[in-house]
Design an enzyme around this catalytic site. Structure first.
Site, PDB file in Angstrom:
ATOM      1  N   GLY A 239       8.717  35.219  27.569  1.00 11.39           N
ATOM      2  CA  GLY A 239       9.029  34.535  28.816  1.00 11.39           C
ATOM      3  C   GLY A 239       8.084  34.761  29.978  1.00 11.39           C
ATOM      4  N   GLU A 273       8.324  39.217  22.402  1.00  8.58           N
ATOM      5  CA  GLU A 273       8.162  37.899  21.784  1.00  8.58           C
ATOM      6  C   GLU A 273       7.424  36.931  22.707  1.00  8.58           C
ATOM      7  OE1 GLU A 273      12.249  36.776  21.331  1.00  8.58           O
ATOM      8  OE2 GLU A 273      12.592  38.084  19.633  1.00  8.58           O
ATOM      9  N   PRO A 274       6.199  37.256  23.116  1.00  5.43           N
ATOM     10  CA  PRO A 274       5.486  36.329  23.994  1.00  5.43           C
ATOM     11  C   PRO A 274       4.999  35.113  23.217  1.00  5.43           C
ATOM     12  CG  PRO A 274       4.020  38.107  23.368  1.00  5.43           C
ATOM     13  CD  PRO A 274       5.364  38.425  22.738  1.00  5.43           C
ATOM     14  N   GLY A 275       5.112  33.954  23.821  1.00  4.59           N
ATOM     15  CA  GLY A 275       4.590  32.735  23.203  1.00  4.59           C
ATOM     16  C   GLY A 275       3.567  32.109  24.120  1.00  4.59           C
ATOM     17  N   ARG A 276       4.094  31.511  25.195  1.00  8.27           N
ATOM     18  CA  ARG A 276       3.254  30.809  26.158  1.00  8.27           C
ATOM     19  C   ARG A 276       2.080  31.673  26.650  1.00  8.27           C
ATOM     20  NH1 ARG A 276       5.349  26.722  29.321  1.00  8.27           N
ATOM     21  NH2 ARG A 276       7.441  27.501  28.889  1.00  8.27           N
ATOM     22  N   ARG A 312       5.423  18.035  28.290  1.00  6.92           N
ATOM     23  CA  ARG A 312       5.872  18.953  29.338  1.00  6.92           C
ATOM     24  C   ARG A 312       6.069  18.297  30.707  1.00  6.92           C
ATOM     25  NH1 ARG A 312       3.445  22.575  31.146  1.00  6.92           N
ATOM     26  NH2 ARG A 312       5.207  23.892  31.639  1.00  6.92           N
ATOM     27  N   CYS A 344       5.355   3.027  26.753  1.00  6.81           N
ATOM     28  CA  CYS A 344       6.190   2.144  27.551  1.00  6.81           C
ATOM     29  C   CYS A 344       7.406   2.874  28.114  1.00  6.81           C
ATOM     30  CB  CYS A 344       6.620   0.953  26.706  1.00  6.81           C
ATOM     31  SG  CYS A 344       5.188   0.116  26.048  1.00  6.81           S
ATOM     32  N   GLU A 345       7.143   3.803  29.004  1.00  5.04           N
ATOM     33  CA  GLU A 345       8.179   4.567  29.698  1.00  5.04           C
ATOM     34  C   GLU A 345       7.582   4.935  31.052  1.00  5.04           C
ATOM     35  OE1 GLU A 345      11.154   5.885  28.574  1.00  5.04           O
ATOM     36  OE2 GLU A 345      11.004   5.467  26.432  1.00  5.04           O
TER      37      GLU A 345
HETATM   38  C1  LIG Z   1      10.879  30.471  23.286  1.00  3.94           C
HETATM   39  C2  LIG Z   1      11.220  31.869  22.976  1.00  3.94           C
HETATM   40  C3  LIG Z   1      10.277  32.878  23.168  1.00  3.94           C
HETATM   41  C4  LIG Z   1       8.913  32.638  23.755  1.00  3.94           C
HETATM   42  O1  LIG Z   1       8.986  32.297  25.103  1.00  3.94           O
HETATM   43  P1  LIG Z   1       7.643  32.190  25.955  1.00  3.94           P
HETATM   44  O2  LIG Z   1       8.091  31.758  27.286  1.00  3.94           O
HETATM   45  O3  LIG Z   1       6.779  31.187  25.280  1.00  3.94           O
HETATM   46  O4  LIG Z   1       7.025  33.541  25.977  1.00  3.94           O
HETATM   47  C5  LIG Z   1      10.623  34.160  22.796  1.00  3.94           C
HETATM   48  N1  LIG Z   1      11.837  34.444  22.266  1.00  3.94           N
HETATM   49  C6  LIG Z   1      12.764  33.489  22.075  1.00  3.94           C
HETATM   50  C7  LIG Z   1      14.072  33.857  21.496  1.00  3.94           C
HETATM   51  C8  LIG Z   1      12.500  32.173  22.427  1.00  3.94           C
HETATM   52  O5  LIG Z   1      13.424  31.243  22.263  1.00  3.94           O
END
Ligand SMILES: *Cc1c(COP(=O)(O)O)cnc(C)c1O
Length: 419
Positions: A239, A273-276, A312, A344-345
């Site tokens: 997050g 759990e970093p993604g973004r 997004r 077309c939106e």
């Molecule tokens: C989406 C998600 C993440 C990753 O969130 P980011 O904002 O991309 O870091 C981690 N854990 C869980 C459970 C998620 O649903």
């Protein structure tokens, strides 16, 4: 910090001009930078140097096998939310004992695959889910290591559609029921309680909500231990935000301090759990200007990329900085335009009233910070094939997902015999 910079008057990805890649693969396309992926993963990991911490990349942010494998080689684990993502993580070489499985709607066949693979942890989000998991594990003669995802009821102060830690959200088990739910789960066959999990939202730009959630989790671990549960894992989710529009989010180092301070000497393995944060600024979406159209009130720059390629802005009011591939001259100035796609939106609008250097048909632009929740959220709306993905590595690039032919798309439809 990323590796998309102007050199010799044009925008490069590492050592390659994006315009050259565009010539080979066509537009639109996503382009990722290996050096940026590596840098972000390493900066994040360094925030937990010396601690017992595992960084499980949230695969849903960008699930291309080549991206996952780039991170796997650096020692990343994975946070997956479906059978498909679990298969990708395993295929990319992430060891099962570094994989956690999240999500509110896991189905029995997905649990089965994860149990057979021997993953590190199921992040369970409800009582019905833990009962099904118990049945599946028992049937297979396995034991499912679990943490409950708890809902700490904190406001992440982010966009409503990506806030997950408020009591009103669908995620996690309610705070007031946690103790009872752990107690009941402890009696289920095939279930081994090992941890606590929390994830309060995405694109957080303030450390306070993290601190509040982590402090609550800390107290919860102490309480659960008193109640006789063995807690060896604490998953603090992902997050942490990235800079999209000039707002500078907290540095991973400071986020790490908040996490480590809250967890202190609990003697657990910390999971993140970093993604973004890992992939967001490691990717751009390159698109060509099709037309510049003077409307009654404003000027529209019409691109060949659309909301189906990058949703997004339409879905979360997401902001993406837009750069021209040709380096702008100060003398050219800027003009205020709406940047739109061909779908077309009316929602197919990337930016309203944006100051851009003057562009004309045939010019290329790049959406910055498009590496996360970009390609993975794409659809074929308006029968537009998914766009290709390219990975750059120094002087090299490779197409890591091809643009499907329209014939393939059409072939997926089947005509019933009466037509
Ligand atoms: C989406 C998600 C993440 C990753 O969130 P980011 O904002 O991309 O870091 C981690 N854990 C869980 C459970 C998620 O649903």
């Amino acid at each position: 910090m990323d590796h998309f910079n102007y050199q010799n008057g044009e925008l490069y990805a590492e050592n390659l001009p994006l315009a050259e890649i565009a010539k080979e693969v066509g537009t639109p396309f996503y382009c990722y930078s290996t050096a940026t992926l590596e840098r972000h993963f390493n900066v994040f990991s360094k925030a937990f140097d010396g601690a017992n911490a595992l960084v499980c990349y949230a695969v849903k942010a960008n699930s291309n096998l080549a991206v996952i494998k780039t991170l796997a080689k650096l020692g990343a684990g994975a946070d997956v939310v479906s059978e498909g993502e679990l298969r990708r993580a395993l295929e990319a070489g992430i060891p099962a004992n570094k994989i956690v499985f999240s999500g509110v709607g896991k189905k029995p066949h997905e649990m089965e695959l994860a149990l057979n693979a021997g993953i590190l942890q199921f992040n369970v989000e409800s009582e019905p889910e833990v009962r099904v998991l118990s049945e599946v594990a028992t049937r297979l003669g396995k034991v499912a290591p679990i943490a409950f995802r708890v809902n700490p009821d904190v406001d992440a102060k982010t966009h409503a559609k990506i806030s997950t830690g408020k009591a009103e959200n669908k995620f996690g088990v309610p705070w007031q029921d946690v103790s009872r739910i752990y107690g009941e789960a402890a009696t289920l066959p095939g279930i081994k309680i090992q941890g606590v999990d929390v994830h309060i939202g995405s694109q957080l730009t303030d450390l306070d909500p993290f601190n509040n959630a982590f402090m609550r989790v800390r107290e919860l671990v102490d309480q659960l231990r008193k109640e006789g549960h063995e807690i060896t894992q604490v998953d603090l989710g992902g997050g942490l935000g990235i800079p999209y529009d000039g707002t500078i989010p907290p540095a991973p180092e400071n986020y790490g301090q908040v996490a480590l301070q809250a967890m202190g000497n609990l003697g657990v393995q910390l999971i993140f759990e970093p993604g973004r944060l890992i992939v967001g600024n490691a990717g751009v979406l390159v698109s060509e200007v099709i037309y510049v159209k003077q409307g009654a009130e404003r000027k529209f720059v019409i691109l060949d990329a659309a909301m189906n390629d990058l949703i997004r802005p339409a879905m979360y009011d997401g902001y993406h900085h837009i750069d021209t591939i040709r380096q702008p001259n100060e003398a050219d100035g800027t003009e205020m335009v709406d940047v739109v796609g061909p779908v077309c939106e009316t929602g197919d609008t990337f930016a309203k009233g944006r100051e851009l250097p003057p562009v004309s048909a045939g010019d290329l632009v790049a959406f910055r910070s498009a590496g996360a929740y970009g390609a993975v959220m794409a659809s074929t709306y308006n029968t537009r094939p998914l766009v290709p993905e390219v990975l750059v590595n120094g002087d090299d690039f490779a197409v890591i997902r091809e643009r499907p032919a329209l014939e393939e798309l059409l072939k997926q439809d089947k005509l019933p015999e009466w037509l």
